[in-house]
Design a protein around this motif. Structure first.
Motif, PDB file in Angstrom:
ATOM      1  N   ASP A 212       0.847  -1.184   0.000  1.00  0.00           N
ATOM      2  CA  ASP A 212       0.000   0.000   0.000  1.00  0.00           C
ATOM      3  C   ASP A 212       0.881   1.232   0.000  1.00  0.00           C
ATOM      4  O   ASP A 212       1.724   1.403   0.892  1.00  0.00           O
ATOM      5  CB  ASP A 212      -0.912   0.009   1.231  1.00  0.00           C
ATOM      6  CG  ASP A 212      -1.974  -1.071   1.155  1.00  0.00           C
ATOM      7  OD1 ASP A 212      -2.794  -0.999   0.230  1.00  0.00           O
ATOM      8  OD2 ASP A 212      -1.977  -1.982   2.001  1.00  0.00           O
ATOM      9  N   ALA A 213       0.673   2.085  -0.991  1.00  0.00           N
ATOM     10  CA  ALA A 213       1.497   3.282  -1.138  1.00  0.00           C
ATOM     11  C   ALA A 213       0.866   4.474  -0.437  1.00  0.00           C
ATOM     12  O   ALA A 213      -0.356   4.661  -0.472  1.00  0.00           O
ATOM     13  CB  ALA A 213       1.715   3.608  -2.610  1.00  0.00           C
ATOM     14  N   ASP A 214       1.700   5.265   0.217  1.00  0.00           N
ATOM     15  CA  ASP A 214       1.302   6.525   0.820  1.00  0.00           C
ATOM     16  C   ASP A 214       2.021   7.623   0.051  1.00  0.00           C
ATOM     17  O   ASP A 214       3.204   7.900   0.294  1.00  0.00           O
ATOM     18  CB  ASP A 214       1.696   6.549   2.306  1.00  0.00           C
ATOM     19  CG  ASP A 214       1.218   7.799   3.025  1.00  0.00           C
ATOM     20  OD1 ASP A 214       1.017   8.828   2.340  1.00  0.00           O
ATOM     21  OD2 ASP A 214       1.063   7.759   4.256  1.00  0.00           O
ATOM     22  N   LEU A 215       1.314   8.224  -0.909  1.00  0.00           N
ATOM     23  CA  LEU A 215       1.964   9.205  -1.767  1.00  0.00           C
ATOM     24  C   LEU A 215       2.381  10.444  -0.996  1.00  0.00           C
ATOM     25  O   LEU A 215       3.378  11.085  -1.325  1.00  0.00           O
ATOM     26  CB  LEU A 215       1.040   9.579  -2.931  1.00  0.00           C
ATOM     27  CG  LEU A 215       0.698   8.440  -3.903  1.00  0.00           C
ATOM     28  CD1 LEU A 215      -0.166   8.964  -5.038  1.00  0.00           C
ATOM     29  CD2 LEU A 215       1.953   7.779  -4.440  1.00  0.00           C
ATOM     30  N   GLY A 216       1.625  10.772   0.051  1.00  0.00           N
ATOM     31  CA  GLY A 216       1.983  11.937   0.858  1.00  0.00           C
ATOM     32  C   GLY A 216       3.301  11.739   1.576  1.00  0.00           C
ATOM     33  O   GLY A 216       4.136  12.647   1.628  1.00  0.00           O
ATOM     34  N   ALA A 217       3.493  10.530   2.098  1.00  0.00           N
ATOM     35  CA  ALA A 217       4.735  10.218   2.812  1.00  0.00           C
ATOM     36  C   ALA A 217       5.799   9.673   1.882  1.00  0.00           C
ATOM     37  O   ALA A 217       6.920   9.403   2.304  1.00  0.00           O
ATOM     38  CB  ALA A 217       4.464   9.206   3.918  1.00  0.00           C
TER      39      ALA A 217
END
Length: 240
Positions: free
Chosen positions: A50-55
């Motif tokens: 799962d990617a967290d684009l913000g982080a």
């Protein structure tokens, strides 16, 4: 989201055999296999990313069949990655397996979450979780490129057994912890001639030997250095 095209390849190499970590140390647990007849036992993994684009990071949960079943072939080939992705709402699903252990025992290993979860019709447990930078997840992992994982597990190889080893140009020894049947069909009997089929980088060597006394391959200060060969077999650096 738009995922990096090399992300699945990176993730599959990242935690192959519950041992491949990123170039920077990462937190992970390793599976708890049954101690009986551990060498040669078969297992599979499904990695959920799962990617967290913000982080700018990717969280990876690793689910493993070890201790529950030996990843039946019919069930494994029937797994629908798209269905697993939809069911789990993961950004990426990576199938890692089948693989076979080449260790005889272990110490210091534990399951991250003992709850059994069915993924694609196969019972698994969460055996690892880690977070890596998105930029790192986008880089390609290569065979014979060492990686470091943070863990305290010690692999045991019994006296009188054969070990299969890579030796790098500096003389460091890496003992096979598991072999893969994803790239080629192989079994323990065929590993003796593995050196004849591997395309080794300059200065690297493959060898087999029967050990006279028990060999323990352990992490040093909580860090294990691992590497894969061109067929996806995984090795850990030994302090021999």
């Amino acid at each position: 989201m738009n995922k990096p095209s090399s992300l699945p390849l990176f993730l599959s190499l990242l935690l192959a055999a519950a041992g491949c970590g990123s170039t920077a140390p990462v937190e992970t647990e390793t599976p708890v296999p049954a101690q009986e007849a551990l060498r040669g036992s078969r297992y599979c993994e499904i990695l959920l990313g799962d990617a967290d684009l913000g982080a700018r990071s990717v969280r990876i949960d690793v689910y493993n069949t070890q201790g529950l079943n030996e990843c039946p072939e019919a069930a494994w080939v029937a797994v629908d990655e798209a269905e697993v992705k939809a069911e789990t709402m993961a950004d990426v699903v990576v199938m890692n397996g089948p693989r076979h252990w080449m260790i005889d025992s272990f110490e210091g290993s534990k399951v991250l979450d003992p709850e059994v979860r069915t993924l694609g019709g196969i019972e698994m447990r969460k055996t690892g979780t880690l977070t890596v930078a998105l930029a790192e997840a986008s880089s390609k992992a290569k065979p014979y490129e060492t990686r470091t994982v943070r863990r305290d597990t010690t692999w045991g190889y019994d006296a009188g057994k054969t070990v299969y080893e890579l030796v790098d140009p500096e003389g460091a020894i890496y003992d096979m912890q598991s072999y893969s049947v994803q790239e080629v069909q192989q079994d323990e009997a065929s590993l003796a001639k593995l050196g004849e089929t591997l395309t080794l980088p300059a200065g690297w060597a493959f060898r087999t030997r029967v050990i006279d006394e028990k060999l323990e391959v352990e992490a040093v200060d909580g860090l294990a250095v691992v590497v894969q060969d061109g067929f996806g077999n995984t090795y850990q650096r030994s302090q021999q």
